[in-house]
Design an enzyme around this catalytic site. Structure first.
Site, short mmCIF file in Angstrom:
data_model
loop_
_atom_site.label_atom_id
_atom_site.label_comp_id
_atom_site.label_asym_id
_atom_site.label_seq_id
_atom_site.Cartn_x
_atom_site.Cartn_y
_atom_site.Cartn_z
N ASP A 33 0.60 -1.36 -0.45
CA ASP A 33 0.13 0.03 -0.25
C ASP A 33 0.78 1.11 0.82
OD1 ASP A 33 -1.95 -1.80 -0.12
OD2 ASP A 33 -3.18 -1.01 2.08
N ASP A 37 0.30 4.09 -2.15
CA ASP A 37 0.83 5.90 -2.52
C ASP A 37 1.93 6.39 -3.06
OD1 ASP A 37 -1.59 5.23 -0.11
OD2 ASP A 37 -0.69 4.75 1.45
N SER A 82 -13.67 8.91 -1.27
CA SER A 82 -12.59 8.48 -0.26
C SER A 82 -12.00 9.47 0.20
CB SER A 82 -11.54 7.44 -1.55
OG SER A 82 -10.83 8.43 -1.85
N LEU A 83 -10.97 9.00 1.22
CA LEU A 83 -10.46 9.75 2.41
C LEU A 83 -9.17 10.75 1.76
CD1 LEU A 83 -11.59 7.99 5.08
CD2 LEU A 83 -12.24 10.56 5.00
N GLU A 113 -11.31 7.95 14.90
CA GLU A 113 -11.57 7.15 14.51
C GLU A 113 -10.83 5.92 13.80
OE1 GLU A 113 -15.02 6.98 11.60
OE2 GLU A 113 -15.73 8.01 13.38
N LYS A 115 -9.13 3.65 11.36
CA LYS A 115 -9.40 3.13 10.05
C LYS A 115 -9.51 1.38 9.88
CE LYS A 115 -7.80 4.55 5.14
NZ LYS A 115 -8.39 3.67 4.83
N ASP A 117 -9.43 -1.70 7.59
CA ASP A 117 -8.34 -1.93 5.81
C ASP A 117 -9.47 -3.17 5.72
OD1 ASP A 117 -6.29 -2.19 4.48
OD2 ASP A 117 -4.98 -2.76 4.97
N ARG A 136 -18.54 -0.60 -2.11
CA ARG A 136 -19.14 1.10 -2.98
C ARG A 136 -18.35 0.57 -4.72
NH1 ARG A 136 -12.73 3.31 -1.83
NH2 ARG A 136 -13.15 5.96 -2.65
N GLU A 173 -18.61 -0.95 6.96
CA GLU A 173 -16.49 -1.79 6.44
C GLU A 173 -16.95 -3.41 6.20
OE1 GLU A 173 -14.38 0.65 4.93
OE2 GLU A 173 -12.87 -0.77 5.07
N TYR A 226 -19.57 2.45 10.77
CA TYR A 226 -19.17 4.39 10.94
C TYR A 226 -19.78 4.91 10.41
CZ TYR A 226 -16.67 3.58 7.18
OH TYR A 226 -15.77 2.66 5.93
N LYS A 300 -12.53 12.75 11.60
CA LYS A 300 -13.45 13.53 11.47
C LYS A 300 -14.18 15.13 12.38
CE LYS A 300 -15.18 9.21 9.37
NZ LYS A 300 -16.45 8.33 9.46
N LYS A 324 -1.82 8.23 8.06
CA LYS A 324 -2.14 6.31 7.46
C LYS A 324 -0.80 5.88 8.89
CE LYS A 324 -2.81 4.72 3.18
NZ LYS A 324 -3.52 3.10 3.29
N CYS A 418 32.19 -24.06 10.37
CA CYS A 418 31.79 -22.96 10.37
C CYS A 418 32.16 -22.45 9.20
CB CYS A 418 32.53 -22.19 10.94
SG CYS A 418 32.91 -20.16 11.27
N CYS A 421 35.96 -20.02 9.68
CA CYS A 421 36.61 -20.59 9.45
C CYS A 421 36.44 -22.17 9.40
CB CYS A 421 36.72 -20.02 11.31
SG CYS A 421 35.85 -21.35 12.33
N CYS A 436 29.27 -22.24 15.75
CA CYS A 436 30.95 -22.76 15.94
C CYS A 436 31.82 -22.57 16.57
CB CYS A 436 31.55 -21.51 15.11
SG CYS A 436 33.29 -21.46 15.05
N CYS A 442 37.65 -17.71 16.10
CA CYS A 442 36.90 -17.49 14.06
C CYS A 442 36.70 -16.34 14.03
CB CYS A 442 35.59 -18.40 15.10
SG CYS A 442 34.48 -18.04 13.50
S1 IVH Z 1 -15.33 7.19 5.98
C1 IVH Z 1 -16.07 10.07 2.38
N1 IVH Z 1 -14.93 6.25 8.45
O1 IVH Z 1 -11.82 3.80 4.06
C2 IVH Z 1 -15.44 8.75 3.27
N2 IVH Z 1 -13.98 5.21 6.46
O2 IVH Z 1 -10.86 6.16 1.66
C3 IVH Z 1 -16.29 8.19 3.90
N3 IVH Z 1 -12.73 3.52 5.97
O3 IVH Z 1 -13.90 3.74 1.22
C4 IVH Z 1 -15.86 7.33 4.86
N4 IVH Z 1 -12.61 3.46 7.99
O4 IVH Z 1 -13.42 1.71 2.65
C5 IVH Z 1 -14.44 6.79 7.11
N5 IVH Z 1 -13.42 5.53 10.18
C6 IVH Z 1 -13.66 4.97 9.07
C7 IVH Z 1 -13.13 4.79 7.51
C8 IVH Z 1 -12.92 4.46 6.73
C9 IVH Z 1 -11.99 2.97 6.92
C10 IVH Z 1 -12.56 3.24 4.49
C11 IVH Z 1 -13.65 3.33 3.88
C12 IVH Z 1 -13.51 4.10 2.78
C13 IVH Z 1 -11.76 4.66 3.04
C14 IVH Z 1 -11.71 5.86 2.06
#
Ligand code: IVH
Length: 677
Positions: A33, A37, A82-83, A113, A115, A117, A136, A173, A226, A300, A324, A418, A421, A436, A442
């Site tokens: 990842d 990135d 996405s974030l 919160e 995150k 995976d 998604r 998730e 969430y 958030k 991250k 060894c 030596c 050894c 040695c």
């Molecule tokens: S909020 C606008 N909260 O991260 C995005 N996302 O890069 C709203 N994810 O697609 C998502 N933990 O799959 C949110 N506590 C969390 C999360 C979370 C994992 C993932 C989610 C999203 C991706 C965003």
């Protein structure tokens, strides 16, 4: 930024698309990842410099995934974005400043919160009944996985409330807990099926199975929520309350999922960048112990009116950021398995790896510990392996993907001689290590002993690292410890890259190292079985080198924490004529050591006691717990016996707790332990 051509930019777009496909469509990523990135960041930097090149097909303009084949396509009522990502404190600071500016206030509350995976999911309930689940997909259109989600034990098919909303759409998730992932891979290995690289891929692979019965067999696929994407009544005012509201309806939130696992942090209200960093640090510390995989934290705006008001950039909501963590695991190829000779002669198999990025550094070697382990895990040259780094320890190989193995590799065995030596190697039947036995002759053992002597664990001689010591030995200037104190500028000037300043620096740090502590000196000598704790204890009780050198096995056994093995090893070392001469030489060359007086609170319950730690503490790692009990004047031991005074118990304690109960050793659980220290 270096100059880039349009062709290079387009090639980078193709590369990112290629990895998008591997990750999203095939769940078989080829790069970490972090590496991904990095590619996206490079792409974004080029686009910033050359906005005229950006086309609609750039991976940065599209949301990545396409719907899964074989599933009905469903348009999301609200796009799944996405974030934005932050990778450093500075980037978090930028985010915070931006929020302050946009909201025209300096005081902001965030909701922190975990995150997850896993895979984002949107789930709809009508009149309290589960009606639909959609992945998604590309953010606008996803795949209908309703039937598959129905098989998840953690998903209620009916909401648990007397006041259910007519319509509720929640976001969360889907993930596979770590234990279920390991079990699944174990079963796959037994059936000779290819292994999943990580829980996320395993979850993705399971979710996209077309037959819900097959999904049901993977009974541990789980889901947490969430966020709310649609509600037919008034929304909660804050993100923090969203979690409470979802939980009140019987939906699984990160907090409810974690509850049975102990005292982990999940959501938190945060008021500053410092709060965010502290929260992220705690989560990062707990990360490896969590029952599921996370790759960071999400920050958030807690106030949902403000969050809505700031809107989105088209790709990300403005009011949130993902901070991250770096990856803890990575897959790579073993180029070769070599044998390393340690300072005590132990032969350690080491995997030389195809370099790979892991937790912020480039890894090219991993220890395989010993030959029993190599045999048990059946690791061979050219294998595709998963490496892991925890804390600051050397990376280790945790899994092998045998499906990527070609037919022409051989199992690795301990060498008969060894590698340094050529002396025939030996093995004590009570130990796993081959060694050894040529302790004094040695070349590799001598070099390693010298490196250890000057290292941080030893006399801590600055500017005298591995490479410099290798040269000093090669040129014949240093053969034994005392030679280090006989070095002069004429000798040092013959070393690669050594000029006036570096010569002066090294000579100054050698001079400085002459004044050391007795515990450091004992540790630096590298006597077999004498580690730091033992060296501290010996220094404290014997107080002088003369006295230590004159002690018999019986006298040494009187010292707390010293057993037969250590006592014999010390007597053997101290009665050896060459060693005695060497210690005398060190003294003549001006090496002096003082005994550090440590003042303990002798009324503390841990003072002068022996303590065993077992299980996982949720408030600190094992290293910290050890340091903290030692700071109270306690010794730590690995095994429970009658001589042990306390057993400190964390989660999943195992057999040590049973043994302590049987022997009547005092047991201390985490809350009391925290109180005591
Ligand atoms: S909020 C606008 N909260 O991260 C995005 N996302 O890069 C709203 N994810 O697609 C998502 N933990 O799959 C949110 N506590 C969390 C999360 C979370 C994992 C993932 C989610 C999203 C991706 C965003």
């Amino acid at each position: 930024m270096k100059t880039v051509t349009l062709q290079q930019y387009e090639a980078l777009c193709d590369e990112v698309w290629h990895h998008n496909r591997l990750y999203f469509q095939e769940s078989k990523p080829e790069i970490s990842d972090d590496a991904y990135d990095e590619l996206v960041r490079r792409l974004e930097a080029i686009e910033e410099a050359h906005p005229e090149w950006i086309s609609d097909t750039s991976p940065t303009r599209r949301l990545g995934e396409r719907p899964l084949e074989g599933f009905k396509e469903v348009e999301h009522s609200q796009v799944m974005l996405s974030l934005e990502k932050a990778f450093s404190q500075d980037e978090l600071q930028d985010f915070h400043k931006r929020m302050q500016k946009l909201l025209e206030t300096s005081s902001i509350t965030y909701c922190g919160e975990l995150k997850f995976d896993g895979l984002a999911i949107s789930v709809k309930y009508e009149k309290g009944r589960f009606v639909q689940a959609v992945t998604r997909g590309d953010g606008r259109v996803g795949s209908d996985v309703t039937q598959n989600l129905k098989t998840l034990k953690t998903l209620p098919l009916r909401l648990n409330s007397t006041d259910v909303p007519d319509v509720l759409e929640v976001r969360g998730e889907v993930f596979l807990p770590k234990a279920a992932f390991e079990k699944m891979n174990q079963e796959r290995a037994e059936q000779d099926l290819p292994l999943w690289a990580n829980p996320r891929n395993a979850a993705a692979g399971s979710l996209k199975l077309l037959d819900p019965k097959e999904v049901a067999k993977r009974a541990d696929l789980s889901v947490v929520f969430y966020g709310i994407a649609g509600l037919s009544k008034e929304l909660p005012k804050s993100q923090y309350e969203v979690h409470q509201f979802l939980a009140s309806l019987g939906l699984m939130t990160p907090e409810t999922f974690l509850k049975p696992y102990g005292n982990f942090i999940s959501i938190a209200k945060l008021h500053s960048v410092q709060d965010i960093m502290d929260y992220a640090d705690r989560v990062a510390r707990e990360r490896s112990e969590l029952p599921f995989a996370i790759d960071g934290v999400v920050i958030k705006l807690d106030n949902l009116t403000a969050f809505e008001m700031l809107g989105t950039t088209g790709k990300h909501p403005r009011g949130a950021v993902a901070y991250k963590f770096s990856a803890e695991q990575a897959w790579t190829y073993v180029n070769d398995i070599v044998v390393q000779v340690g300072r005590t002669g132990v032969l350690t198999p080491v995997a030389e790896l195809e370099p790979v990025q892991l937790a912020g550094s480039c890894i090219s070697r991993a220890t395989l510990h010993n030959f029993d382990e190599v045999e048990r895990k059946d690791i061979r040259p050219k294998d595709y392996v998963c490496i892991e780094k925890g804390g600051d320890v050397i990376p280790k190989v945790v899994a092998v993907d045998r499906h990527k193995r070609s037919g022409h590799t051989h199992a690795v065995k301990a060498p008969e001689h060894c590698p340094s030596c050529h002396t025939p190697v030996v093995k004590d039947p009570h130990e796993v290590a081959w060694r050894c036995p040529n302790v004094k002759g040695c070349p590799e053992q001598i070099l390693r002993k010298l490196i250890h002597f000057a290292s941080k664990a030893g006399l801590e001689i600055e500017h005298l690292g591995d490479k410099v010591m290798e040269q000093l030995v090669q040129k014949g200037f240093v053969k034994r410890f005392s030679d280090i104190f006989r070095l002069d500028s004429a000798m040092l000037s013959q070393l690669d890259g050594f000029k006036d300043k570096s010569i002066k620096n090294l000579l100054a740090s050698i001079e400085k190292a002459k004044k050391t502590t007795f515990a450091r000196l004992i540790m630096a000598l590298g006597i077999r079985y004498v580690g730091k704790q033992m060296a501290d204890e010996l220094a404290r009780t014997t107080k002088s080198l003369e006295k230590l050198m004159a002690m018999s096995v019986d006298e040494l056994l009187e010292v707390p924490g010293i057993g037969e093995k250590v006592a014999h090893s010390l007597v053997e070392y101290c009665s050896d004529e060459e060693n005695r001469q060497e210690l005398l030489a060190l003294e003549c060359l001006g090496v002096t050591c003082k005994v550090e007086e440590v003042h303990y609170d002798t009324s503390h319950p841990f003072y002068n006691k022996t303590i065993v730690l077992t299980g996982t503490l949720s408030s600190m790692g094992r290293g910290e717990a050890t340091a903290r009990v030692q700071a109270k004047g306690a010794r730590t031991a690995d095994t429970v016996s009658k001589k042990v005074d306390f057993v400190i118990v964390g989660d999943d304690p195992g057999s040590k707790l049973e043994k302590a109960k049987k022997l009547g050793v005092r047991i201390v659980y985490e809350p009391d332990f925290l109180e005591m220290i």
